[in-house]
Design a protein around this motif. Structure first.
Motif, mmCIF file in Angstrom:
data_model
loop_
_atom_site.group_PDB
_atom_site.id
_atom_site.type_symbol
_atom_site.label_atom_id
_atom_site.label_comp_id
_atom_site.label_asym_id
_atom_site.label_seq_id
_atom_site.Cartn_x
_atom_site.Cartn_y
_atom_site.Cartn_z
ATOM 1 N N ALA A 65 -39.245 52.069 -7.940
ATOM 2 C CA ALA A 65 -39.911 50.770 -7.780
ATOM 3 C C ALA A 65 -39.814 50.304 -6.326
ATOM 4 C CB ALA A 65 -39.284 49.748 -8.724
ATOM 5 N N ASP A 66 -38.640 50.434 -5.739
ATOM 6 C CA ASP A 66 -38.480 50.062 -4.327
ATOM 7 C C ASP A 66 -39.397 50.899 -3.436
ATOM 8 O OD1 ASP A 66 -36.478 48.201 -4.875
ATOM 9 O OD2 ASP A 66 -34.843 49.603 -4.435
ATOM 10 N N LYS A 94 -46.098 47.809 1.181
ATOM 11 C CA LYS A 94 -45.850 46.859 2.267
ATOM 12 C C LYS A 94 -46.037 47.552 3.618
ATOM 13 C CE LYS A 94 -42.458 43.734 2.165
ATOM 14 N NZ LYS A 94 -41.106 43.121 2.320
ATOM 15 N N THR A 95 -45.513 48.763 3.754
ATOM 16 C CA THR A 95 -45.643 49.516 4.994
ATOM 17 C C THR A 95 -47.104 49.795 5.295
ATOM 18 O OG1 THR A 95 -43.483 50.518 4.607
ATOM 19 C CG2 THR A 95 -44.909 51.612 6.211
ATOM 20 N N HIS A 96 -47.854 50.159 4.272
ATOM 21 C CA HIS A 96 -49.278 50.440 4.451
ATOM 22 C C HIS A 96 -50.025 49.176 4.865
ATOM 23 C CE1 HIS A 96 -52.364 53.567 2.812
ATOM 24 N NE2 HIS A 96 -52.642 53.202 4.038
ATOM 25 N N ALA A 97 -49.712 48.057 4.240
ATOM 26 C CA ALA A 97 -50.367 46.791 4.582
ATOM 27 C C ALA A 97 -50.065 46.384 6.021
ATOM 28 C CB ALA A 97 -49.938 45.699 3.608
ATOM 29 N N TYR A 98 -48.810 46.536 6.439
ATOM 30 C CA TYR A 98 -48.468 46.214 7.827
ATOM 31 C C TYR A 98 -49.161 47.189 8.776
ATOM 32 C CZ TYR A 98 -44.753 43.028 6.180
ATOM 33 O OH TYR A 98 -44.039 42.010 5.604
ATOM 34 N N HIS A 99 -49.256 48.433 8.400
ATOM 35 C CA HIS A 99 -49.968 49.451 9.179
ATOM 36 C C HIS A 99 -51.410 49.009 9.430
ATOM 37 C CE1 HIS A 99 -51.635 53.535 9.968
ATOM 38 N NE2 HIS A 99 -52.545 53.216 9.079
ATOM 39 N N TRP A 100 -52.055 48.466 8.406
ATOM 40 C CA TRP A 100 -53.444 48.016 8.557
ATOM 41 C C TRP A 100 -53.564 46.786 9.446
ATOM 42 C CZ3 TRP A 100 -53.612 47.924 2.595
ATOM 43 C CH2 TRP A 100 -53.884 49.203 2.095
ATOM 44 N N ASN A 101 -52.577 45.913 9.397
ATOM 45 C CA ASN A 101 -52.733 44.585 9.982
ATOM 46 C C ASN A 101 -51.958 44.326 11.265
ATOM 47 O OD1 ASN A 101 -54.533 43.371 8.017
ATOM 48 N ND2 ASN A 101 -52.849 43.656 6.582
ATOM 49 N N VAL A 102 -51.140 45.254 11.713
ATOM 50 C CA VAL A 102 -50.368 45.024 12.932
ATOM 51 C C VAL A 102 -51.309 44.938 14.142
ATOM 52 C CG1 VAL A 102 -49.926 47.474 13.469
ATOM 53 C CG2 VAL A 102 -48.281 45.710 14.167
ATOM 54 N N ALA A 156 -36.094 45.656 -5.546
ATOM 55 C CA ALA A 156 -35.394 44.655 -4.734
ATOM 56 C C ALA A 156 -36.238 44.243 -3.529
ATOM 57 C CB ALA A 156 -34.057 45.222 -4.258
ATOM 58 N N ILE A 157 -37.364 44.900 -3.326
ATOM 59 C CA ILE A 157 -38.259 44.603 -2.205
ATOM 60 C C ILE A 157 -39.108 43.395 -2.569
ATOM 61 C CG2 ILE A 157 -40.111 45.495 -0.732
ATOM 62 C CD1 ILE A 157 -37.366 46.975 -0.521
ATOM 63 N N LYS A 158 -39.182 42.451 -1.665
ATOM 64 C CA LYS A 158 -39.967 41.233 -1.897
ATOM 65 C C LYS A 158 -41.017 41.075 -0.808
ATOM 66 C CE LYS A 158 -37.376 40.330 -5.374
ATOM 67 N NZ LYS A 158 -37.764 41.035 -6.550
ATOM 68 N N ASP A 213 -35.870 46.042 4.715
ATOM 69 C CA ASP A 213 -36.177 46.652 3.409
ATOM 70 C C ASP A 213 -35.694 48.093 3.340
ATOM 71 O OD1 ASP A 213 -37.298 44.367 2.306
ATOM 72 O OD2 ASP A 213 -39.359 44.959 2.763
ATOM 73 N N HIS A 214 -35.847 48.838 4.420
ATOM 74 C CA HIS A 214 -35.347 50.219 4.431
ATOM 75 C C HIS A 214 -33.833 50.232 4.248
ATOM 76 C CE1 HIS A 214 -38.854 52.732 5.156
ATOM 77 N NE2 HIS A 214 -39.296 51.824 6.009
ATOM 78 N N GLU A 215 -33.150 49.305 4.886
ATOM 79 C CA GLU A 215 -31.700 49.211 4.713
ATOM 80 C C GLU A 215 -31.339 48.859 3.272
ATOM 81 O OE1 GLU A 215 -30.764 46.339 7.719
ATOM 82 O OE2 GLU A 215 -30.522 47.889 9.265
ATOM 83 N N ARG A 216 -32.099 47.964 2.673
ATOM 84 C CA ARG A 216 -31.865 47.556 1.279
ATOM 85 C C ARG A 216 -32.000 48.766 0.350
ATOM 86 N NH1 ARG A 216 -34.989 43.607 1.768
ATOM 87 N NH2 ARG A 216 -33.382 42.107 2.270
#
Length: 166
Positions: A33-34, A41-49, A98-100, A118-121
């Motif tokens: 799930a994480d 989330k990583t993909h979304a940031y990849h698109w929008n950074v 646990a990722i939010k 999140d990676h640390e979590r």
């Protein structure tokens, strides 16, 4: 042939010497799930950074989400190999993770810090899974969790390294 389409997946005990597989399957389901949440989330940031580090962040996040997407299959197949069913509903992914999500508009620095945390979590959860697997004589899950925690630790380090200012 139509009977083949009526087979419903179920749990099947697997006798390999691994003890008490249910907690292992649950731990793997949590990590799965994480992994899915963090992949998205990583993909979304990849698109929008945006910004001066766009290309570096764009390429790094692409490598990371591709790795996590492939890992999700390996994690789910380990759950099945232990005789349990892998999560099959999006609600399970949301509940187990646990990722939010972060609210509001995020800068490139915010995105990087959020992903690194999140990676640390996830690495912490994998460390716990490693210990659990070792206590149940499950060297395969222990090895998988060790490999995945190394990836997440490295991902956090790389993200933070890319965002350092001089």
């Amino acid at each position: 042939m139509t009977d083949a389409l009526n087979v419903v997946p179920n749990e099947n005990p697997v006798s390999t010497g691994v003890r008490d597989t249910a907690p292992l399957a649950k731990g793997l389901a949590d990590v799965l799930a994480d992994t899915y949440r963090l992949t998205f989330k990583t993909h979304a940031y990849h698109w929008n950074v945006e910004g001066p580090l766009f290309y570096s962040i764009h390429k790094l996040t692409e490598e990371q989400y591709e790795n996590m997407f492939a890992a999700a299959d390996e994690i789910a197949e380990r759950i099945r190999a232990l005789g349990h069913l892998a999560p099959s509903r999006m609600s399970d992914i949301l509940d187990f993770s646990a990722i939010k999500d972060r609210e509001g508009d995020l800068s490139a620095a915010d995105m990087i810090e959020d992903l690194a945390a999140d990676h640390e979590r996830v690495a912490h959860r994998l460390h716990a899974l490693t210990e659990l697997a070792g206590s149940r004589k499950d060297v395969v899950t222990e090895d998988l969790a060790t490999e995945r925690s190394a990836f997440h630790e490295q991902a956090a380090w790389m993200l933070r390294a890319i965002s350092k200012s001089s």
